[in-house]
Write an enzyme that holds these catalytic residues in place. Structure first.
Site, PDB file in Angstrom:
ATOM      1  N   ASP A 153     -21.228 -51.487 -10.312  1.00  0.00           N
ATOM      2  CA  ASP A 153     -21.173 -52.509  -9.258  1.00  0.00           C
ATOM      3  C   ASP A 153     -20.229 -52.108  -8.117  1.00  0.00           C
ATOM      4  O   ASP A 153     -19.652 -51.016  -8.123  1.00  0.00           O
ATOM      5  CB  ASP A 153     -20.764 -53.844  -9.901  1.00  0.00           C
ATOM      6  N   ASP A 218     -27.794 -60.247  -4.975  1.00  0.00           N
ATOM      7  CA  ASP A 218     -28.408 -60.757  -6.204  1.00  0.00           C
ATOM      8  C   ASP A 218     -29.629 -61.634  -5.930  1.00  0.00           C
ATOM      9  O   ASP A 218     -29.651 -62.424  -4.994  1.00  0.00           O
ATOM     10  CB  ASP A 218     -27.389 -61.577  -7.004  1.00  0.00           C
TER      11      ASP A 218
END
Ligand SMILES: *[C@@H]1O[C@H](CO)[C@@H](O)[C@H](O)[C@H]1NC(C)=O
Ligand SMILES: *[C@@H]1O[C@H](CO)[C@@H](O)[C@H](O)[C@H]1NC(C)=O
Ligand SMILES: *[C@@H]1O[C@H](CO)[C@@H](O)[C@H](O)[C@H]1NC(C)=O
Ligand SMILES: *[C@@H]1O[C@H](CO)[C@@H](O)[C@H](O)[C@H]1NC(C)=O
Ligand SMILES: *[C@@H]1O[C@H](CO)[C@@H](O)[C@H](O)[C@H]1NC(C)=O
Ligand SMILES: *[C@@H]1O[C@H](CO)[C@@H](O)[C@H](O)[C@H]1NC(C)=O
Ligand SMILES: *[C@@H]1O[C@H](CO)[C@@H](O)[C@H](O)[C@H]1NC(C)=O
Ligand SMILES: *[C@@H]1O[C@H](CO)[C@@H](O)[C@H](O)[C@H]1NC(C)=O
Length: 435
Positions: A153, A218
């Protein structure tokens, strides 16, 4: 031949033909990863029982058989602090058997296992990130714990005065660490799944580092989120191939917020754009309808095509002019090559049923003067032979997926002699015009 050996054969052919490209990537030909990821359904509320239960269900529901062979643990598995020796520690309350035992359980059922970290100081939920600890963490994940994949990430980025490098550099540190651990242990490197959210155009550089890169923020549980991701990816679809994939994010099939037709469109687009396919729903509550979407084997075969690694791309947008960026009404008419013919995706972005029609001359992959047999990849029926065009009725927010196979010359004597009138010319120079 198994998928693996067919892929190896394909890889050999591609490597011998495309040496230029080979020099620019990490040389690992890879089909899109399929599996399960804990984030969308559970966020930080994860533990060993949930992972074991999900693994068991992935098997008993037939999802492993359909090709979903990774079980990926996302953020929030660790303790907030590293050990005195500087290692990431799995939370012993959440994961009492420890990660090594958990991955060996996952492996014993026939799956591979994935884990998560971050290219900054902390993960997005505030657990230890791997910046400046890349090698030791790669050793922990791969050698000590037995994971086969790392999702990486982009939170808690160190100050510029510390990194002196861009996003590429931060992700390369872990890519190098993964390669180094693999070389030392003489094992296959972990699959590296970059989660950089598309900020610095990873589709231009991440192929050198890993197998896939997220292209957007997302996903959400709504049709708006689905169309916005499709819209964005319509412009970068050609950057996907065997050496790296646009990752459209974890699937929302089975989660609330999408109708049946929307879920089917979502999954079809992800599969045909050759995205990784990671199920993100509560498997204890999954419906037969959603399972049927996730296990459409004719479409999975195209996602996992061992011969063609490229994505479908749009040939016409629809209600808006071609090349328009519109996150609510993205491109509706798509085509791409497959091992067995040309695949067409007709995506109805409108709020009502639509009759969607296209001419074969519009797709670069269809030959003029030929006719095509049409296979409907959702009804699993052969829908006859079509000449020059095809029309499908598509429900609101629904999709048609068609496989067109060459069925020989079109019938003789068709009028007009060219499907496209523009400068359609006989050998003596006579122009044929419409009407
Ligand atoms: C974690 O580390 C921080 C900073 O070093 C420290 O303040 C904190 O007490 C530690 N927490 C635990 C639970 O050990
Ligand atoms: C973990 O695995 C080891 C070695 O296989 C085994 O001895 C141990 O009992 C396992 N622990 C748990 C909690 O399952
Ligand atoms: C998952 O579904 C099961 C069965 O419906 C339910 O008991 C459980 O609470 C659900 N879990 C979550 C986190 O929603
Ligand atoms: C092509 O057709 C063969 C035979 O039906 C099938 O096994 C294979 O999965 C298909 N490949 C693709 C990419 O659809
Ligand atoms: C998107 O397309 C719709 C339908 O044509 C149009 O009404 C809307 O204004 C467009 N939005 C943008 C941001 O262009
Ligand atoms: C499809 O072909 C027909 C003629 O057969 C023509 O009228 C129409 O404009 C074409 N449509 C597109 C989108 O090219
Ligand atoms: C293909 O044929 C089936 C069976 O008749 C039908 O249900 C389906 O709607 C057809 N598909 C298309 C895209 O027209
Ligand atoms: C050109 O060829 C077409 C088709 O063979 C024929 O109909 C037409 O008369 C010819 N024109 C001339 C000027 O020869």
């Amino acid at each position: 031949m198994s998928i693996q050996s067919r892929l190896a054969t394909t890889a050999t052919i591609l490597l011998s033909v495309v040496t230029q490209v080979d020099a620019l990537n990490n040389g690992v030909a890879q089909l899109p990863v399929m599996g399960y990821n804990t984030w969308n359904a559970y966020h930080c509320d994860i533990n060993q029982n949930l992972v074991v239960t999900s693994t068991n269900l992935m098997k008993s529901l037939g999802l492993l058989d359909a090709g979903y062979n990774y079980i990926n643990i996302d953020d929030c598995y660790a303790l907030k602090n590293r050990s005195a020796a500087g290692l990431i520690v799995a939370d012993p309350v959440k994961f009492p058997m420890g990660m090594a035992n958990l991955t060996s359980y996952i492996h014993s059922l026939g799956f591979k296992a994935g884990i998560y970290s971050d290219s900054g100081w902390q993960t997005c939920a505030g657990f230890p990130g791997s910046y400046s600890n890349e090698l030791v963490d790669a050793q922990t994940f791969h050698s000590s714990w037995g994971f086969d994949l790392l999702k990486y990430d982009n939170c808690a980025v160190p100050y510029d005065s510390i990194t002196h490098e861009g996003t590429l550099g931060r992700f390369k540190r872990m890519s190098d660490a993964i390669a180094s651990v693999a070389a030392t242990t003489k094992t296959a490197p972990m699959v590296f799944s970059l989660c950089e959210w598309g900020w610095k155009q990873p589709w231009l550089w991440a192929k050198e580092l890993g197998q896939s890169w997220r292209t957007t923020g997302d996903i959400g549980q709504s049709w708006d989120s689905i169309t916005s991701i499709i819209n964005f990816n319509s412009f970068i679809a050609p950057s996907t191939d065997f050496y790296g994939r646009n990752d459209l994010d974890i699937l929302e099939v089975g989660n609330s917020g999408l109708t049946y037709d929307e879920a089917r469109s979502h999954w079809t687009a992800w599969a045909l754009l050759k995205s990784p396919l990671l199920i993100g729903t509560n498997l204890s509550a999954i419906t037969k309808e959603n399972l049927d979407i996730l296990t459409n084997r004719e479409i999975i075969a195209i996602n996992q095509d061992p011969v063609v690694g490229t994505s479908i791309t749009p040939f016409r947008w629809g209600i808006n002019p071609d090349w328009t960026s519109n996150s609510s009404f993205p491109a509706q008419y798509w085509s791409g090559q497959t091992q067995n013919g040309t695949v067409i995706m007709l995506l109805n972005t409108l709020n009502q049923e639509a009759s969607m029609s296209f001419n074969f001359t519009e797709s670069p992959w269809l030959r003029w003067g030929r006719q095509y047999s049409v296979r409907d990849l959702w009804t699993h029926t052969d829908n006859g032979t079509a000449v020059r065009s095809f029309t499908a009725q598509v429900p609101a927010h629904g999709v048609a997926a068609l496989l067109l196979k060459d069925a020989g010359d079109e019938p003789a004597g068709l009028s007009p002699p060219c499907a496209v009138y523009y400068k359609c010319t006989d050998q003596n120079g006579t122009l044929v015009t419409a009407n």
